[in-house]
Design a protein around this motif. Structure first.
Motif, PDB file in Angstrom:
ATOM      1  N   SER A  64       0.856  -1.185   0.000  1.00  0.00           N
ATOM      2  CA  SER A  64       0.000   0.000   0.000  1.00  0.00           C
ATOM      3  C   SER A  64       0.886   1.227   0.000  1.00  0.00           C
ATOM      4  N   LEU A  65       0.490   2.252  -0.739  1.00  0.00           N
ATOM      5  CA  LEU A  65       1.278   3.471  -0.844  1.00  0.00           C
ATOM      6  C   LEU A  65       0.574   4.601  -0.117  1.00  0.00           C
ATOM      7  N   PRO A  66       1.320   5.497   0.516  1.00  0.00           N
ATOM      8  CA  PRO A  66       0.696   6.645   1.178  1.00  0.00           C
ATOM      9  C   PRO A  66      -0.119   7.465   0.175  1.00  0.00           C
ATOM     10  N   ASP A  67      -1.206   8.043   0.650  1.00  0.00           N
ATOM     11  CA  ASP A  67      -2.082   8.834  -0.238  1.00  0.00           C
ATOM     12  C   ASP A  67      -1.304   9.961  -0.912  1.00  0.00           C
ATOM     13  N   GLU A  68      -0.397  10.605  -0.165  1.00  0.00           N
ATOM     14  CA  GLU A  68       0.365  11.720  -0.729  1.00  0.00           C
ATOM     15  C   GLU A  68       1.229  11.250  -1.899  1.00  0.00           C
ATOM     16  N   LEU A  69       1.823  10.068  -1.754  1.00  0.00           N
ATOM     17  CA  LEU A  69       2.625   9.510  -2.834  1.00  0.00           C
ATOM     18  C   LEU A  69       1.746   9.124  -4.012  1.00  0.00           C
ATOM     19  N   MET A  70       0.596   8.529  -3.744  1.00  0.00           N
ATOM     20  CA  MET A  70      -0.309   8.144  -4.830  1.00  0.00           C
ATOM     21  C   MET A  70      -0.751   9.363  -5.627  1.00  0.00           C
ATOM     22  N   ASN A  71      -1.057  10.451  -4.929  1.00  0.00           N
ATOM     23  CA  ASN A  71      -1.469  11.676  -5.623  1.00  0.00           C
ATOM     24  C   ASN A  71      -0.322  12.242  -6.449  1.00  0.00           C
ATOM     25  N   LEU A  72       0.893  12.149  -5.900  1.00  0.00           N
ATOM     26  CA  LEU A  72       2.067  12.635  -6.625  1.00  0.00           C
ATOM     27  C   LEU A  72       2.290  11.820  -7.896  1.00  0.00           C
ATOM     28  N   LEU A  73       2.183  10.502  -7.796  1.00  0.00           N
ATOM     29  CA  LEU A  73       2.339   9.649  -8.973  1.00  0.00           C
ATOM     30  C   LEU A  73       1.243   9.918  -9.995  1.00  0.00           C
ATOM     31  N   LEU A  74       0.041  10.140  -9.507  1.00  0.00           N
ATOM     32  CA  LEU A  74      -1.090  10.449 -10.404  1.00  0.00           C
ATOM     33  C   LEU A  74      -0.832  11.743 -11.169  1.00  0.00           C
ATOM     34  N   ASN A  75      -0.315  12.763 -10.475  1.00  0.00           N
ATOM     35  CA  ASN A  75      -0.028  14.043 -11.133  1.00  0.00           C
ATOM     36  C   ASN A  75       1.099  13.896 -12.159  1.00  0.00           C
ATOM     37  N   LEU A  76       2.122  13.122 -11.813  1.00  0.00           N
ATOM     38  CA  LEU A  76       3.213  12.902 -12.751  1.00  0.00           C
ATOM     39  C   LEU A  76       2.722  12.172 -13.993  1.00  0.00           C
ATOM     40  N   ALA A  77       1.924  11.142 -13.774  1.00  0.00           N
ATOM     41  CA  ALA A  77       1.390  10.375 -14.901  1.00  0.00           C
ATOM     42  C   ALA A  77       0.534  11.261 -15.806  1.00  0.00           C
ATOM     43  N   SER A  78      -0.239  12.152 -15.191  1.00  0.00           N
ATOM     44  CA  SER A  78      -1.076  13.068 -15.968  1.00  0.00           C
ATOM     45  C   SER A  78      -0.224  14.018 -16.803  1.00  0.00           C
ATOM     46  N   GLU A  79       0.861  14.530 -16.198  1.00  0.00           N
ATOM     47  CA  GLU A  79       1.764  15.425 -16.929  1.00  0.00           C
ATOM     48  C   GLU A  79       2.389  14.722 -18.130  1.00  0.00           C
ATOM     49  N   GLY A  81       1.003  12.297 -19.792  1.00  0.00           N
ATOM     50  CA  GLY A  81      -0.021  11.788 -20.703  1.00  0.00           C
ATOM     51  C   GLY A  81      -0.317  10.314 -20.526  1.00  0.00           C
ATOM     52  N   ASP A  82       0.021   9.762 -19.338  1.00  0.00           N
ATOM     53  CA  ASP A  82      -0.247   8.344 -19.077  1.00  0.00           C
ATOM     54  C   ASP A  82      -1.635   8.162 -18.479  1.00  0.00           C
ATOM     55  N   VAL A  83      -2.222   7.012 -18.717  1.00  0.00           N
ATOM     56  CA  VAL A  83      -3.461   6.637 -18.041  1.00  0.00           C
ATOM     57  C   VAL A  83      -3.055   5.871 -16.782  1.00  0.00           C
ATOM     58  N   PHE A  84      -3.300   6.468 -15.632  1.00  0.00           N
ATOM     59  CA  PHE A  84      -2.799   5.923 -14.374  1.00  0.00           C
ATOM     60  C   PHE A  84      -3.871   5.093 -13.694  1.00  0.00           C
ATOM     61  N   ASP A  85      -3.554   3.827 -13.459  1.00  0.00           N
ATOM     62  CA  ASP A  85      -4.460   2.917 -12.762  1.00  0.00           C
ATOM     63  C   ASP A  85      -3.666   2.278 -11.631  1.00  0.00           C
ATOM     64  N   SER A  86      -4.007   2.595 -10.393  1.00  0.00           N
ATOM     65  CA  SER A  86      -3.233   2.109  -9.247  1.00  0.00           C
ATOM     66  C   SER A  86      -3.185   0.589  -9.178  1.00  0.00           C
ATOM     67  N   SER A  87      -4.190  -0.076  -9.761  1.00  0.00           N
ATOM     68  CA  SER A  87      -4.203  -1.543  -9.720  1.00  0.00           C
ATOM     69  C   SER A  87      -3.151  -2.152 -10.644  1.00  0.00           C
ATOM     70  N   ASN A  88      -2.601  -1.320 -11.541  1.00  0.00           N
ATOM     71  CA  ASN A  88      -1.592  -1.811 -12.482  1.00  0.00           C
ATOM     72  C   ASN A  88      -0.168  -1.438 -12.082  1.00  0.00           C
ATOM     73  N   LEU A  89      -0.019  -0.912 -10.879  1.00  0.00           N
ATOM     74  CA  LEU A  89       1.317  -0.547 -10.429  1.00  0.00           C
ATOM     75  C   LEU A  89       2.149  -1.795 -10.157  1.00  0.00           C
ATOM     76  N   LYS A  90       3.397  -1.751 -10.572  1.00  0.00           N
ATOM     77  CA  LYS A  90       4.342  -2.822 -10.270  1.00  0.00           C
ATOM     78  C   LYS A  90       5.413  -2.260  -9.358  1.00  0.00           C
ATOM     79  N   VAL A  91       5.508  -2.800  -8.148  1.00  0.00           N
ATOM     80  CA  VAL A  91       6.438  -2.289  -7.138  1.00  0.00           C
ATOM     81  C   VAL A  91       7.531  -3.325  -6.891  1.00  0.00           C
ATOM     82  N   ILE A  92       8.792  -2.905  -7.047  1.00  0.00           N
ATOM     83  CA  ILE A  92       9.934  -3.795  -6.806  1.00  0.00           C
ATOM     84  C   ILE A  92      10.839  -3.151  -5.763  1.00  0.00           C
TER      85      ILE A  92
END
Length: 394
Positions: A64-79, A81-92
């Motif tokens: 699970s990722l902190p909400d602040e980090l999720m929002n940051l990733l969402l904003n980056l993905a939007s900048e 032009g990516d379609v951001f779906d948290s269920s498709n995140l791959k974390v290593i």
């Protein structure tokens, strides 16, 4: 890193949610236990219990990722032009870090088979004892502005998001490769000549004194005695006096140039130095001494804290590196110049052993990353006391 434990009783149990599984395992070592890195299964009083572990670093829990980090990733993905779906995140989780926890996070992009990847740095516990995080971030930004290292993409409470460099992190054996070693030498020379903002005073000696003070305040009386902490202040003073000659060249030093902080683009034959948390102005001989000392380490073994000083580079290898360093900008170095620097480097290994010995000792009390900091510290101090008479008398 803190570790929290939750449990599920397959049958109705008699323990509360605050039950401490560590205490149970400690005082019931006879229990029939099956375990993985995150799960404990055992029988107690005829009942079956399942405990699962969540690894948490300053509020970051795997899975699970902190909400602040999720929002940051969402904003980056939007900048981007990516379609951001948290269920498709791959974390290593990337192993080998000893101050922070490092993760690689990827998600799909509109271009098939070309995922977007960023690096997440979760700040470790107790790091404020070692360096000023705000100052480190200023250094990071400055390095990025000058084209060195990854870009800073964003910050959140527990850490930051960095550009993911598509290059290979070196292995311990890479440091001994003559071609790669020559590239490292040239990159270190370039690094040392960077003109960084702020004070250009040597940081090494005062930093060690500050760490010694912290170690004394944290350590048990047993460890104070074992590691001779009451004597170290005098040792640091003596080293500073012996190693602060006018001929010492001061430069901007990385101060932690182990193989995991060096990346290489094998195709372009280019080196990138990363992780500037301990970077500061220091004698360049100290930085080179640190790099040589790191050749005794391999942080990707079953016992990553074990140091093998039989792997410390011999005189021929050290001089080869020094000549590559001195000659990387077209300067034709003399044998006398190389020998003087080699002698200085050997003396600065003593300061390096104290530096990382104190780091390990403090970390053993404040950091819970899976690394035997105490034994690491013990080996560094053993090398100091072993080598000090031999090196300084010569």
């Amino acid at each position: 890193m803190t570790v929290t434990y939750n449990y599920i009783s397959i049958y109705r149990g008699e323990f509360s949610s605050t039950f401490n599984v560590l205490a149970l395992l400690k005082f019931n070592s006879h229990l029939p236990i099956k375990k993985s890195s995150t799960t404990f299964i055992f029988y107690l009083k005829g009942k079956l219990f399942l405990f699962f572990m969540a690894v948490k670093t300053n509020g970051f829990v795997e899975g699970s990722l902190p909400d602040e980090l999720m929002n940051l990733l969402l904003n980056l993905a939007s900048e981007w032009g990516d379609v951001f779906d948290s269920s498709n995140l791959k974390v290593i989780h990337l192993s080998g870090a000893m101050t922070n926890e490092i993760y690689q996070i990827s998600w799909p992009t509109k271009m098939e088979n070309l995922p977007r990847t960023v690096l997440i740095r979760i700040y470790g516990e107790g790091v404020e004892l070692f360096f000023d995080r705000d100052e480190e971030i200023r250094t990071f930004k400055c390095m990025s502005t000058h084209g060195h290292g990854p870009k800073l993409l964003g910050q959140f409470k527990e850490g930051r998001v960095e550009e993911f460099i598509h290059a290979r992190t070196l292995s311990a054996s890479d440091l001994r490769d003559p071609e790669i070693s020559a590239l490292i030498a040239a990159k270190m020379k370039e690094f040392h000549y960077l003109d960084m903002p702020g004070s250009k005073n040597v940081v090494l000696w005062d930093r060690m004194r500050n760490w010694l003070s912290e170690a004394k305040s944290l350590c048990s009386l047993e460890h104070v005695k074992e590691f001779h902490l009451d004597k170290l202040g005098t040792e640091i003073d003596s080293l500073e006096k012996a190693l602060s000659g006018h001929h010492q060249q001061i430069g901007f030093c990385h101060n932690d140039l182990q193989y995991g902080n060096i990346m290489i683009d094998d195709k372009a034959k280019s080196i990138t130095l990363i992780d500037y948390e301990y970077a500061s102005y220091n004698p360049i001989a100290y930085d080179l001494a640190n790099h040589f000392c790191e050749m005794a380490a391999n942080y990707h073994t079953e016992k990553p804290h074990i140091l093998d000083y039989s792997k410390y580079p011999d005189q021929e290898e050290r001089l080869r590196f020094i000549h590559k360093y001195l000659g990387s900008t077209g300067h034709q170095s003399s044998d006398a110049e190389a020998k003087q620097l080699a002698d200085d480097i050997e003396k600065f290994t003593l300061a390096n052993h104290i530096f990382w010995g104190l780091w390990g000792l403090i970390s053993a009390y404040v950091n819970h990353i899976d690394f035997d900091y105490m034994e690491y510290a013990r080996q560094r101090f053993q090398q100091y006391w072993l080598r000090d008479p031999e090196i300084l008398n010569n």
